[in-house]
Design a protein around this motif. Structure first.
Motif, mmCIF file in Angstrom:
data_model
loop_
_atom_site.group_PDB
_atom_site.id
_atom_site.type_symbol
_atom_site.label_atom_id
_atom_site.label_comp_id
_atom_site.label_asym_id
_atom_site.label_seq_id
_atom_site.Cartn_x
_atom_site.Cartn_y
_atom_site.Cartn_z
ATOM 1 N N CYS A 123 -32.788 -7.404 -53.666
ATOM 2 C CA CYS A 123 -32.411 -6.352 -53.088
ATOM 3 C C CYS A 123 -33.125 -6.551 -51.612
ATOM 4 O O CYS A 123 -34.270 -7.140 -51.374
ATOM 5 C CB CYS A 123 -32.729 -5.277 -53.483
ATOM 6 S SG CYS A 123 -31.700 -4.549 -54.983
ATOM 7 N N VAL A 143 -25.518 -1.398 -50.605
ATOM 8 C CA VAL A 143 -25.292 -0.343 -51.634
ATOM 9 C C VAL A 143 -25.775 0.883 -51.632
ATOM 10 O O VAL A 143 -25.615 1.988 -52.371
ATOM 11 C CB VAL A 143 -25.959 -0.823 -53.188
ATOM 12 C CG1 VAL A 143 -25.401 -2.261 -53.615
ATOM 13 C CG2 VAL A 143 -27.662 -1.240 -52.823
ATOM 14 N N TRP A 144 -26.571 1.188 -50.348
ATOM 15 C CA TRP A 144 -27.182 2.711 -50.229
ATOM 16 C C TRP A 144 -27.544 2.576 -48.886
ATOM 17 O O TRP A 144 -27.803 1.513 -48.024
ATOM 18 C CB TRP A 144 -28.513 2.606 -51.101
ATOM 19 C CG TRP A 144 -28.994 4.092 -51.111
ATOM 20 C CD1 TRP A 144 -30.164 4.468 -50.337
ATOM 21 C CD2 TRP A 144 -28.464 5.263 -51.592
ATOM 22 N NE1 TRP A 144 -30.453 5.937 -50.577
ATOM 23 C CE2 TRP A 144 -29.396 6.120 -51.407
ATOM 24 C CE3 TRP A 144 -27.608 5.451 -52.570
ATOM 25 C CZ2 TRP A 144 -29.056 7.518 -51.881
ATOM 26 C CZ3 TRP A 144 -27.219 6.823 -53.073
ATOM 27 C CH2 TRP A 144 -27.971 7.813 -52.867
ATOM 28 N N ARG A 146 -27.721 -5.511 -51.361
ATOM 29 C CA ARG A 146 -28.174 -6.177 -52.722
ATOM 30 C C ARG A 146 -27.023 -7.469 -53.083
ATOM 31 O O ARG A 146 -25.828 -7.225 -52.524
ATOM 32 C CB ARG A 146 -27.936 -5.306 -53.769
ATOM 33 C CG ARG A 146 -28.116 -5.714 -55.272
ATOM 34 C CD ARG A 146 -27.960 -4.633 -56.246
ATOM 35 N NE ARG A 146 -28.389 -4.794 -57.922
ATOM 36 C CZ ARG A 146 -27.127 -5.511 -58.535
ATOM 37 N NH1 ARG A 146 -25.988 -5.525 -58.260
ATOM 38 N NH2 ARG A 146 -27.726 -5.849 -59.697
#
Length: 136
Positions: free
Chosen positions: A67, A89-90, A104
């Motif tokens: 990550c 992912v965020w 990631r």
């Protein structure tokens, strides 16, 4: 992965890609060692009894993914990470309003082999487990 940066005089030469591949190779090595060979991870206690304990009794495991965080404004880095298989992912907002992407990549044994083959690097580790990476 944290604080990957290449001096501006040496950018666009594959150095960052080689460093990412080396990071992935190291994560894969740790994953194989600690998850596949019945080792346990316990940083608090290094006695022999703990070292020889069976993995089935342990609740700690190593992830097989990498990550990272990158500023949304850093398009060159984002493009490199996407090319290397990382997915967003965020998203996070900094206090100053900048957006940070959390990316990631799930590794596999074939991904680690490809990373090692593609990277022209040498890694040495000292007694403190600090890695020195030399890019040829």
């Amino acid at each position: 992965m944290c604080n990957l940066a290449v001096d501006i005089r040496h950018q666009r030469k594959g150095i960052a890609t080689s460093l990412v591949y080396e990071c992935e190779r190291q994560v894969q090595e740790w994953y194989n060692k600690y998850n596949n060979y019945n080792y346990i991870i316990n940083n608090d206690d290094d006695d022999d009894e703990n070292k020889n304990r069976n993995k089935e009794n342990d609740t700690t495991s190593i992830s097989n993914s990498v990550c990272l965080k990158v500023r949304e404004s850093n398009m060159a880095a984002i493009q490199m990470y996407l090319k290397l298989g990382y997915l967003t992912v965020w998203q996070e907002k900094e206090d100053n309003g900048n957006t940070i992407l959390v990316m990631r990549k799930q590794l596999s044994s074939s991904a680690a082999a490809a990373a090692v083959a593609a990277a022209d690097i040498t890694t040495t580790t000292n007694n403190n487990n600090t890695a020195r990476v030399v890019v040829s």
